[in-house]
Design a protein around this motif. Structure first.
Motif, PDB file in Angstrom:
ATOM      1  N   ASP A  10       6.755  16.735  -2.565  1.00 20.62           N
ATOM      2  CA  ASP A  10       7.449  17.913  -3.099  1.00 20.62           C
ATOM      3  C   ASP A  10       7.632  19.050  -2.094  1.00 20.62           C
ATOM      4  O   ASP A  10       8.210  20.077  -2.413  1.00 20.62           O
ATOM      5  CB  ASP A  10       6.761  18.477  -4.352  1.00 20.62           C
ATOM      6  CG  ASP A  10       7.028  17.605  -5.560  1.00 20.62           C
ATOM      7  OD1 ASP A  10       8.027  16.871  -5.535  1.00 20.62           O
ATOM      8  OD2 ASP A  10       6.243  17.660  -6.508  1.00 20.62           O
ATOM      9  N   CYS A  18       5.554  12.393  -9.892  1.00 20.53           N
ATOM     10  CA  CYS A  18       6.712  13.214 -10.245  1.00 20.53           C
ATOM     11  C   CYS A  18       7.429  12.745 -11.507  1.00 20.53           C
ATOM     12  O   CYS A  18       8.338  13.411 -11.975  1.00 20.53           O
ATOM     13  CB  CYS A  18       7.683  13.273  -9.078  1.00 20.53           C
ATOM     14  SG  CYS A  18       6.998  14.129  -7.657  1.00 20.53           S
ATOM     15  N   HIS A  73      10.842  20.108 -11.800  1.00 20.61           N
ATOM     16  CA  HIS A  73      10.441  20.789 -10.576  1.00 20.61           C
ATOM     17  C   HIS A  73      10.991  22.202 -10.542  1.00 20.61           C
ATOM     18  O   HIS A  73      12.138  22.437 -10.914  1.00 20.61           O
ATOM     19  CB  HIS A  73      10.940  20.007  -9.357  1.00 20.61           C
ATOM     20  CG  HIS A  73      10.219  18.705  -9.164  1.00 20.61           C
ATOM     21  ND1 HIS A  73      10.559  17.570  -9.852  1.00 20.61           N
ATOM     22  CD2 HIS A  73       9.166  18.376  -8.375  1.00 20.61           C
ATOM     23  CE1 HIS A  73       9.739  16.590  -9.487  1.00 20.61           C
ATOM     24  NE2 HIS A  73       8.882  17.044  -8.588  1.00 20.61           N
ATOM     25  N   HIS A  79       5.511  21.494  -9.772  1.00 21.74           N
ATOM     26  CA  HIS A  79       5.863  21.009 -11.103  1.00 21.74           C
ATOM     27  C   HIS A  79       5.695  22.139 -12.105  1.00 21.74           C
ATOM     28  O   HIS A  79       4.691  22.842 -12.075  1.00 21.74           O
ATOM     29  CB  HIS A  79       4.960  19.836 -11.493  1.00 21.74           C
ATOM     30  CG  HIS A  79       5.125  18.650 -10.595  1.00 21.74           C
ATOM     31  ND1 HIS A  79       4.152  17.717 -10.410  1.00 21.74           N
ATOM     32  CD2 HIS A  79       6.159  18.274  -9.826  1.00 21.74           C
ATOM     33  CE1 HIS A  79       4.583  16.795  -9.562  1.00 21.74           C
ATOM     34  NE2 HIS A  79       5.805  17.118  -9.188  1.00 21.74           N
TER      35      HIS A  79
HETATM   36 ZN   LIG Z   1       7.126  16.235  -7.990  1.00 25.70          ZN
END
Ligand SMILES: [Zn+2]
Ligand SMILES: [Zn+2]
Length: 130
Positions: A21, A77, A82, A93
């Protein structure tokens, strides 16, 4: 030859897994991979194939000409919305409560079902608002 390619891909994935991320510029990735025996062209080739597989998202930021990549971990994820900062690129998140409420509200008010895995909400993070 095949093993060699697999090994390069594994090295790159190992690196990406420690940066889930995060927004990584191409030069961040090349720098991290330098010295590991992966050539620049191999990095580019692997980035392109991971992008094609949907595991890597290409990100462009307003006012910034560099290309960034965000690595998405299928397990971590999955089902997450997001939230991403347009200034520093930090992506996290959204809390589960937010996801639930947003999803329910849109379903009820607009009869719209969110595809969570494709949803990124852009804004400015706490650090950048200071
Ligand atoms: Zn993620
Ligand atoms: Zn920020």
């Amino acid at each position: 030859m095949k093993n060699y390619h697999t090994q390069q891909r594994t090295l790159l994935l190992d690196y990406l897994h420690t940066h889930i991320d995060e927004n990584l510029s191409t030069s961040d990735i090349l720098e991290a991979m330098s010295g590991s025996g992966i050539s620049k062209s191999a990095v580019y080739r692997n980035l392109a194939s991971l992008e094609a597989e949907g595991r890597l998202h290409r990100i462009s930021r307003p006012g910034d000409r560099r290309t960034y990549y965000q690595f998405v971990d299928e397990d971590e994820c999955r089902g997450q919305i997001h939230i991403s900062c347009i200034r520093c690129g930090k992506t996290v998140h959204a809390s589960p409560n937010v996801c639930e409420r947003l999803q329910k509200t849109l379903e009820n008010e607009d009869s719209f079902e969110i595809d969570r895995s494709e949803t990124v909400i852009y804004g400015i993070c706490k650090e950048c608002r200071k």
